[in-house]
Design a protein around this motif. Structure first.
Motif, PDB file in Angstrom:
ATOM      1  N   SER A 113     -17.503   9.013  -9.830  1.00 40.28           N
ATOM      2  CA  SER A 113     -16.145   8.545  -9.546  1.00 40.28           C
ATOM      3  C   SER A 113     -15.824   7.326 -10.397  1.00 40.28           C
ATOM      4  O   SER A 113     -16.709   6.734 -11.025  1.00 40.28           O
ATOM      5  CB  SER A 113     -16.004   8.215  -8.058  1.00 40.28           C
ATOM      6  OG  SER A 113     -16.866   7.146  -7.726  1.00 40.28           O
ATOM      7  N   GLN A 149      -3.960  -0.891  -8.347  1.00 38.71           N
ATOM      8  CA  GLN A 149      -5.251  -0.209  -8.253  1.00 38.71           C
ATOM      9  C   GLN A 149      -5.118   1.091  -7.478  1.00 38.71           C
ATOM     10  O   GLN A 149      -4.297   1.207  -6.582  1.00 38.71           O
ATOM     11  CB  GLN A 149      -6.257  -1.117  -7.554  1.00 38.71           C
ATOM     12  CG  GLN A 149      -7.638  -0.526  -7.443  1.00 38.71           C
ATOM     13  CD  GLN A 149      -8.640  -1.552  -6.963  1.00 38.71           C
ATOM     14  OE1 GLN A 149      -8.660  -2.663  -7.437  1.00 38.71           O
ATOM     15  NE2 GLN A 149      -9.456  -1.160  -6.007  1.00 38.71           N
ATOM     16  N   VAL A 150      -5.950   2.046  -7.833  1.00 37.99           N
ATOM     17  CA  VAL A 150      -6.043   3.322  -7.137  1.00 37.99           C
ATOM     18  C   VAL A 150      -7.457   3.432  -6.587  1.00 37.99           C
ATOM     19  O   VAL A 150      -8.415   3.046  -7.258  1.00 37.99           O
ATOM     20  CB  VAL A 150      -5.747   4.498  -8.107  1.00 37.99           C
ATOM     21  CG1 VAL A 150      -5.900   5.833  -7.416  1.00 37.99           C
ATOM     22  CG2 VAL A 150      -4.372   4.345  -8.711  1.00 37.99           C
ATOM     23  N   GLU A 151      -7.588   3.964  -5.371  1.00 36.72           N
ATOM     24  CA  GLU A 151      -8.928   4.179  -4.819  1.00 36.72           C
ATOM     25  C   GLU A 151      -9.717   5.109  -5.727  1.00 36.72           C
ATOM     26  O   GLU A 151      -9.181   5.720  -6.637  1.00 36.72           O
ATOM     27  CB  GLU A 151      -8.827   4.765  -3.410  1.00 36.72           C
ATOM     28  CG  GLU A 151      -8.369   3.778  -2.379  1.00 36.72           C
ATOM     29  CD  GLU A 151      -8.347   4.371  -0.973  1.00 36.72           C
ATOM     30  OE1 GLU A 151      -8.692   5.563  -0.790  1.00 36.72           O
ATOM     31  OE2 GLU A 151      -7.978   3.630  -0.058  1.00 36.72           O
ATOM     32  N   SER A 152     -10.973   5.247  -5.463  1.00 34.92           N
ATOM     33  CA  SER A 152     -11.851   6.057  -6.306  1.00 34.92           C
ATOM     34  C   SER A 152     -11.312   7.460  -6.542  1.00 34.92           C
ATOM     35  O   SER A 152     -10.847   8.128  -5.621  1.00 34.92           O
ATOM     36  CB  SER A 152     -13.232   6.178  -5.659  1.00 34.92           C
ATOM     37  OG  SER A 152     -13.901   4.952  -5.721  1.00 34.92           O
ATOM     38  N   GLN A 193     -12.493   3.973 -10.703  1.00 32.34           N
ATOM     39  CA  GLN A 193     -11.328   3.333 -10.112  1.00 32.34           C
ATOM     40  C   GLN A 193     -10.421   2.796 -11.222  1.00 32.34           C
ATOM     41  O   GLN A 193     -10.712   1.758 -11.807  1.00 32.34           O
ATOM     42  CB  GLN A 193     -11.724   2.164  -9.218  1.00 32.34           C
ATOM     43  CG  GLN A 193     -12.095   2.571  -7.825  1.00 32.34           C
ATOM     44  CD  GLN A 193     -12.259   1.361  -6.943  1.00 32.34           C
ATOM     45  OE1 GLN A 193     -13.167   0.572  -7.123  1.00 32.34           O
ATOM     46  NE2 GLN A 193     -11.377   1.228  -5.974  1.00 32.34           N
ATOM     47  N   GLU A 207       0.852  -1.191   0.000  1.00 32.99           N
ATOM     48  CA  GLU A 207       0.000   0.000   0.000  1.00 32.99           C
ATOM     49  C   GLU A 207       0.882   1.234   0.000  1.00 32.99           C
ATOM     50  O   GLU A 207       1.813   1.331   0.797  1.00 32.99           O
ATOM     51  CB  GLU A 207      -0.901   0.022   1.232  1.00 32.99           C
ATOM     52  CG  GLU A 207      -2.018  -0.983   1.145  1.00 32.99           C
ATOM     53  CD  GLU A 207      -3.051  -0.798   2.246  1.00 32.99           C
ATOM     54  OE1 GLU A 207      -3.349   0.373   2.595  1.00 32.99           O
ATOM     55  OE2 GLU A 207      -3.538  -1.805   2.745  1.00 32.99           O
ATOM     56  N   GLN A 265      -2.150   7.794  -0.866  1.00 31.75           N
ATOM     57  CA  GLN A 265      -3.348   8.136  -1.631  1.00 31.75           C
ATOM     58  C   GLN A 265      -4.079   6.922  -2.207  1.00 31.75           C
ATOM     59  O   GLN A 265      -4.633   6.968  -3.294  1.00 31.75           O
ATOM     60  CB  GLN A 265      -3.016   9.141  -2.732  1.00 31.75           C
ATOM     61  CG  GLN A 265      -2.549  10.465  -2.181  1.00 31.75           C
ATOM     62  CD  GLN A 265      -2.415  11.540  -3.240  1.00 31.75           C
ATOM     63  OE1 GLN A 265      -2.329  11.263  -4.419  1.00 31.75           O
ATOM     64  NE2 GLN A 265      -2.420  12.783  -2.796  1.00 31.75           N
ATOM     65  N   GLY A 266      -4.070   5.816  -1.471  1.00 35.25           N
ATOM     66  CA  GLY A 266      -4.876   4.664  -1.846  1.00 35.25           C
ATOM     67  C   GLY A 266      -4.367   3.844  -3.019  1.00 35.25           C
ATOM     68  O   GLY A 266      -5.132   3.113  -3.637  1.00 35.25           O
ATOM     69  N   ILE A 267      -3.095   3.948  -3.346  1.00 37.71           N
ATOM     70  CA  ILE A 267      -2.522   3.135  -4.421  1.00 37.71           C
ATOM     71  C   ILE A 267      -2.063   1.812  -3.815  1.00 37.71           C
ATOM     72  O   ILE A 267      -1.366   1.788  -2.803  1.00 37.71           O
ATOM     73  CB  ILE A 267      -1.327   3.853  -5.084  1.00 37.71           C
ATOM     74  CG1 ILE A 267      -1.782   5.191  -5.654  1.00 37.71           C
ATOM     75  CG2 ILE A 267      -0.701   2.976  -6.157  1.00 37.71           C
ATOM     76  CD1 ILE A 267      -0.637   6.080  -6.132  1.00 37.71           C
ATOM     77  N   SER A 268      -2.470   0.699  -4.425  1.00 36.16           N
ATOM     78  CA  SER A 268      -2.057  -0.602  -3.899  1.00 36.16           C
ATOM     79  C   SER A 268      -1.621  -1.519  -5.031  1.00 36.16           C
ATOM     80  O   SER A 268      -2.098  -1.425  -6.162  1.00 36.16           O
ATOM     81  CB  SER A 268      -3.185  -1.247  -3.092  1.00 36.16           C
ATOM     82  OG  SER A 268      -4.298  -1.512  -3.916  1.00 36.16           O
TER      83      SER A 268
END
Length: 168
Positions: free
Chosen positions: A87, A62-65, A89, A32, A35-38
């Motif tokens: 939004s 993946q990136v969060e919304s 993703q 992780e 800013q929500g990038i995993s």
């Protein structure tokens, strides 16, 4: 790493590296970032004895919304120039498969194939590629050699724009 990869990570670095696998292997990764990038990866290789080895893997970024916007004005106030429309993703995915074999002592050869997918907003595209690798292990006591032709395949067409894969 092209010359010395010899475990499940060889699915990404040089498919020839799994040829000498003595045991079945499984690897899982979860990373992780800000800013929500995993990044996720799950892969494994299975030894086939004198027939070499096979490997399978999936990698997912993946990136969060993210907020989808549309420009509605061109005023001096940047906050008044855009309207929120919902939004989305974005993500990238790779499905990987490989086969590797030792044709002679100290020599490994391998072939990897990948199905690639990219998605951003309402656009999604697919591409395919192959990796061909070889290793010469123990050329001298201190030297292993590796050769890799990577990302031989199609461009990924997302939203009507083709993006070529970096060939190395």
């Amino acid at each position: 790493f092209t010359a010395v990869s010899d475990d499940e990570s060889a699915l990404l670095y040089n498919p020839a590296g799994t040829a000498g696998a003595l045991r079945h292997q499984v690897s899982a990764t979860h990373i992780e970032w800000f800013q929500g990038i995993s990044l996720e990866h799950l892969g494994g290789i299975a030894s086939l004895g004198t027939l070499g080895s096979v490997g399978l893997g999936i990698s997912w970024l993946q990136v969060e919304s993210l907020v989808r916007t549309s420009r509605i004005a061109n005023s001096a106030n940047p906050l008044a120039n855009y309207a929120e429309l919902g939004s989305f993703q974005p993500f990238d995915m790779a499905l990987e498969g490989s086969w590797a074999w030792q044709p002679r002592q100290h020599w490994n050869v391998g072939l990897g194939v990948k199905a690639l997918s990219q998605s951003i907003d309402q656009s999604q595209g697919w591409g395919f590629s192959a990796d061909v690798g070889a290793q010469r292990i123990g050329l001298w006591d201190w030297l292993d050699l590796g050769l890799l032709l990577q990302n031989l395949g199609s461009a990924i067409n997302v939203g009507g724009t083709p993006f070529g894969q970096p060939m190395t």
